[in-house]
Design a protein around this motif. Structure first.
Motif, PDB file in Angstrom:
ATOM      1  N   ASP A 110       0.828  -1.207   0.000  1.00 24.66           N
ATOM      2  CA  ASP A 110       0.000   0.000   0.000  1.00 24.66           C
ATOM      3  C   ASP A 110       0.864   1.260   0.000  1.00 24.66           C
ATOM      4  O   ASP A 110       0.563   2.242  -0.676  1.00 24.66           O
ATOM      5  N   THR A 169      -5.537  10.394  -2.968  1.00 22.99           N
ATOM      6  CA  THR A 169      -4.730   9.182  -2.789  1.00 22.99           C
ATOM      7  C   THR A 169      -4.724   8.723  -1.340  1.00 22.99           C
ATOM      8  O   THR A 169      -4.881   7.527  -1.048  1.00 22.99           O
ATOM      9  N   MET A 170      -4.555   9.679  -0.418  1.00 25.33           N
ATOM     10  CA  MET A 170      -4.522   9.321   0.998  1.00 25.33           C
ATOM     11  C   MET A 170      -5.892   8.862   1.493  1.00 25.33           C
ATOM     12  O   MET A 170      -5.994   7.948   2.315  1.00 25.33           O
ATOM     13  N   HIS A 183       2.185   1.726  -3.363  1.00 23.15           N
ATOM     14  CA  HIS A 183       1.139   2.206  -4.273  1.00 23.15           C
ATOM     15  C   HIS A 183       0.978   3.722  -4.178  1.00 23.15           C
ATOM     16  O   HIS A 183       0.896   4.401  -5.214  1.00 23.15           O
ATOM     17  N   ILE A 184       0.947   4.257  -2.944  1.00 24.73           N
ATOM     18  CA  ILE A 184       0.772   5.716  -2.846  1.00 24.73           C
ATOM     19  C   ILE A 184       2.027   6.432  -3.350  1.00 24.73           C
ATOM     20  O   ILE A 184       1.930   7.516  -3.945  1.00 24.73           O
ATOM     21  N   LEU A 215      -6.442   5.213   0.703  1.00 30.67           N
ATOM     22  CA  LEU A 215      -5.696   4.327   1.603  1.00 30.67           C
ATOM     23  C   LEU A 215      -6.341   4.290   2.984  1.00 30.67           C
ATOM     24  O   LEU A 215      -6.475   3.212   3.584  1.00 30.67           O
ATOM     25  N   THR A 233       1.666   6.329  -7.182  1.00 27.87           N
ATOM     26  CA  THR A 233       0.557   7.175  -7.641  1.00 27.87           C
ATOM     27  C   THR A 233       0.913   8.652  -7.563  1.00 27.87           C
ATOM     28  O   THR A 233       0.718   9.409  -8.530  1.00 27.87           O
ATOM     29  N   ILE A 234       1.441   9.073  -6.412  1.00 24.30           N
ATOM     30  CA  ILE A 234       1.768  10.490  -6.246  1.00 24.30           C
ATOM     31  C   ILE A 234       2.963  10.869  -7.115  1.00 24.30           C
ATOM     32  O   ILE A 234       2.983  11.948  -7.727  1.00 24.30           O
ATOM     33  N   CYS A 236       2.400   7.110   7.039  1.00 22.56           N
ATOM     34  CA  CYS A 236       2.775   7.439   5.664  1.00 22.56           C
ATOM     35  C   CYS A 236       3.788   8.580   5.599  1.00 22.56           C
ATOM     36  O   CYS A 236       4.281   8.902   4.508  1.00 22.56           O
TER      37      CYS A 236
END
Length: 580
Positions: free
Chosen positions: A296, A323-324, A299-300, A327, A303-304, A404
C-alpha cells in the motif's frame, strides 16, 4: 593527486541534522578521489554539539519524546576509513539503548528528550574526537551573524568577533526566532506596567520557566497553546511542585492527580481550535490497526510520483488528498469490528475522509463530534488509543497519515509544484500535526487527571477573547470567563523565512544568497541542498537542510528525517564540487 590543497566546509548549527551531515561529509570524502585535504569547521551556539538545544542531554526529565522507542529507528554509523585514519562506527539507537521489541507488547515506551540527546552527544563525540585529534575538525561555540562571498570563498563572522573562511557552507539550524507578534508585544507592554501580570514568552528551557513560577500556588496560569510544549510545561509544573500522578489502571495508564501545595490555583490552556492532540496508540498491537502494508505504501508512492512528473498540470493538492483518502478508507475497513459500527462502502468512507480533511464534513457518527467539550474529546481520544472505545474515522485518519509520513516526505520534497500548491500542502501537514504528531498516551492521561482534579480547566479553551485588566489576562468564551495573572506562551515560531529575526538569515536574504520558495514558507533549494540564489552567472556553494527549507522540503520537524538521505545527497555533491 595534489593533496597540498586544503578545502574547508563550514556547518552552521549542529543538532542531530548537523551531526548526520558531518558523518556523511566524512563518508563522501572517504569515497572520493581526494585531491584536497578536508577541513571542517562546525558552529553550534549552545555548545551542545550533536544534540542541539532541543535534545540537550541534561534538560528537564519532563520533556518527553513524541516518538516511541520502537519507532526510533536511527541506523548505525559504520566505520569510515580516510587513508590511514579510521573513524570508528557507532551503534544504532536501538542497540545503544538495548531496546528489544518485546517492550512494546503491552505499552510503548517513550524516552525523554534528554535521553535521546545523550545518544546524539555520544555519537557526535565518537567521530569528532578523532577528527579533532587529526586537526580535520574545529568546533566553535559561536553564533554566526554574517556571511559574505567573494566568488571563491565565504567569510563567516560571529557575534564574538571571530572571522573564518570556508569554501562550502551548510546551514542546519533549527527553530529560529521570528519577529514578535502584535499580541505578544501588547502582552509584554502590559506585563511591564501591571505588577500583577507576569508574561513568560518562551517556555524553554523549562528550568528557567519553573524558577519564575515558584510562588504560583495562589495564582491562575494561562497557557497559550495546547500542543506538545504546553503538555511538557504542565507536567514539569506538576513535578516541580511535588505533585503526584497515581496510576490506577496499568492497562490503560489511567491516573489520579494529587496536587502539591505549591501547584498553581488553576491552569487554563487555550488554542485557536480548542482541540486536544490525538495520543499515540498504547502499544504495537493497537498501532498495527493503522499500519499500511508495504504494498500500500508503494502504491501511494507510485501514484503520487506519477502525478508529480507533470507538476505544471497540478493546480491543487486534491491529488494528495484523493490518494490518501483511498488508503485511509481501505485501512479503516481492515480494522473491522474495532471501529464504530457502520455499513458504508470503501468509496463512501473515502468521500467522508475527503470532506473531513477539507473541513466540510457534517455531523457523522463515524467522526468525533465537534460538539463535545474539550475534556470529553480528550477522554474519547484516550479511550480509542488504549483500545477501550471503538475507533472513529478521524483518529484513523491521523494514525494512518502518520505511518505514511516517511513516504510522503520523500516524494513531496523537491516537487517543483506551484508555490501556492506547496503552501496548501504544508498548511495541511501543519493542521494534521494535532492528529499525527501527538504525545504518548500517558501524557494525555496526565492532562485528564489534572482536569478531573479541578486544578486545570478547559472552559475557555477555544480561541477566547482576551482582555488585559488590572487583575491580569481575562479570557472569555461565550458566558465563561477565566482570569490569569501568569501567561505562558507555548506556541513555537513558524518557519516563515521572511519573518525570521536573526542577523544571519536577514543578511543572507538581503544579499540574495537565499530566496524564499513562498512568502509564507522557507528557503528554496535544489535536490543537492544548494540554495537557489539571485546569482545568474555563478553558483554560490551555500546549502541548507532542515526547518528553514520548509516548502522545498516536506517533513522538517521529525528526528528521523535528520538521519535520512538528504545530508548524504548534499555531502556527495559538496565533495564533488570541491574535488573539481
Amino acid at each position: 593527486m595534489n593533496r597540498t590543497n586544503k578545502k574547508t566546509v563550514a556547518i552552521i548549527g549542529c543538532g542531530p541534522r548537523g551531526l548526520h551531515a558531518l558523518e556523511n561529509l566524512c563518508l563522501a570524502y572517504s569515497k572520493s578521489s581526494k585531491n584536497f585535504n578536508l577541513k571542517i569547521i562546525v558552529f553550534e551556539r549552545t555548545g551542545l554539539f550533536g544534540s542541539g538545544q532541543v535534545y540537550a542531554p541534561h534538560q528537564n526529565l519532563c520533556n518527553w519524546m513524541n516518538i516511541s522507542e520502537r519507532s526510533l529507528t536511527i541506523s548505525e554509523r559504520k566505520p569510515i576509513r580516510v587513508g590511514e585514519l579510521l573513524l570508528e562506527g557507532f551503534p544504532s539507537y536501538h542497540d545503544w539503548a538495548s531496546y528489544t521489541s518485546t517492550e512494546a507488547i503491552h505499552t510503548d515506551v517513550f524516552p525523554t528528550r534528554g535521553y535521546v540527546g545523550t545518544y546524539l552527544e555520544e555519537r557526535f563525540k565518537s567521530i569528532a574526537n578523532t577528527l579533532m585529534a587529526h586537526t580535520i575538525l574545529e568546533l566553535h561555540q559561536e553564533l554566526v551573524t554574517a556571511l559574505d562571498y567573494n566568488d571563491t570563498q565565504f567569510k563567516l563572522s560571529t557575534k564574538s568577533g571571530l572571522h573564518l573562511n570556508a569554501d562550502e557552507v551548510l546551514l542546519t539550524v533549527g527553530h529560529q526566532p521570528t519577529y514578535t507578534s502584535q499580541q505578544i508585544k501588547k502582552w509584554k507592554t502590559f506585563s511591564n506596567t501591571v505588577e500583577e501580570a507576569q508574561l513568560i514568552e518562551n517556555p524553554y528551557p523549562i528550568e528557567r520557566l519553573l524558577s519564575k513560577l515558584q510562588t504560583s500556588s495562589s495564582k491562575n496560569v494561562a497557557i497559550r497553546g495546547f500542543g506538545l510544549a504546553a503538555i511538557d510545561i504542565i507536567r514539569a509544573i506538576a513535578v516541580a511542585t511535588n505533585s503526584k500522578f497515581e496510576i490506577i489502571d496499568e492497562a490503560t495508564q489511567s491516573m489520579v492527580f494529587h496536587p502539591g501545595n505549591t501547584f498553581p490555583k488553576k491552569i487554563m490552556p487555550f488554542s485557536l481550535d480548542g482541540l486536544p492532540m490525538h495520543p499515540k496508540p498504547l502499544n504495537k498491537q493497537i498501532d498495527d490497526y493503522f499500519t499500511p502494508s508495504s504494498n500500500d505504501l508503494k502504491h501511494i508512492e507510485t501514484t503520487i510520483s506519477n502525478t508529480l512528473k507533470n507538476p505544471e498540470n497540478v493546480t491543487s493538492m486534491d491529488f494528495l488528498i484523493e490518494t490518501m483518502a483511498q488508503l485511509i478508507a481501505k485501512q479503516f475497513l481492515l480494522i473491522k469490528d474495532k471501529t464504530v459500527s457502520h455499513n458504508l462502502s470503501e468509496y463512501q468512507i473515502k468521500q467522508l475522509v475527503i470532506l473531513w480533511i477539507n473541513g466540510e464534513a457534517e455531523d457523522n457518527p463515524l467522526f468525533t463530534s465537534d460538539k463535545l467539550t474539550a475534556d470529553d474529546s480528550l477522554q474519547l481520544y484516550i479511550n480509542m488509543a488504549s483500545g477501550v472505545s471503538a475507533i472513529r474515522l478521524d483518529y484513523c485518519i491521523g494514525q494512518v497519515w502518520r505511518h505514511c509520513h516517511p513516504t510522503l516526505y520523500k516524494i513531496l520534497s523537491y516537487s517543483n509544484l506551484n508555490s501556492e500548491v506547496v503552501l496548501e500542502m504544508i498548511t495541511l501537514d501543519e493542521r494534521l500535526k494535532r492528529l499525527t504528531f501527538g504525545p504518548p498516551l500517558a501524557s494525555l492521561q496526565q492532562m485528564l487527571a489534572i482536569l478531573k482534579s479541578g486544578r486545570m480547566t478547559v472552559k475557555v479553551i477555544d480561541d477566547p477573547d482576551i482582555e488585559c485588566t488590572d487583575s491580569g489576562w481575562t479570557l472569555e468564551e461565550g458566558n465563561d470567563e477565566f482570569t490569569a495573572s501568569i501567561m505562558i506562551n507555548s506556541v513555537l515560531d513558524a518557519s516563515k523565512i521572511l519573518e525570521v529575526d536573526t542577523p544571519l538569515i536577514k543578511t543572507l536574504l538581503q544579499k540574495g544568497f537565499v530566496l524564499p520558495i513562498h512568502d509564507n514558507l522557507g528557503i528554496a533549494t535544489c535536490e543537492n541542498g544548494l540554495a537557489k540564489t539571485n546569482a545568474i552567472d555563478r553558483q554560490i556553494p551555500i546549502a541548507l537542510l532542515g526547518r528553514l527549507a520548509q516548502g522545498t522540503l516536506v517533513g522538517v520537524d521529525a528526528i528521523l528525517e535528520c538521519f535520512g538521505n538528504r545530508s548524504q545527497v548534499w555531502a556527495k555533491a559538496a565533495i564533488e564540487r570541491l574535488n573539481a
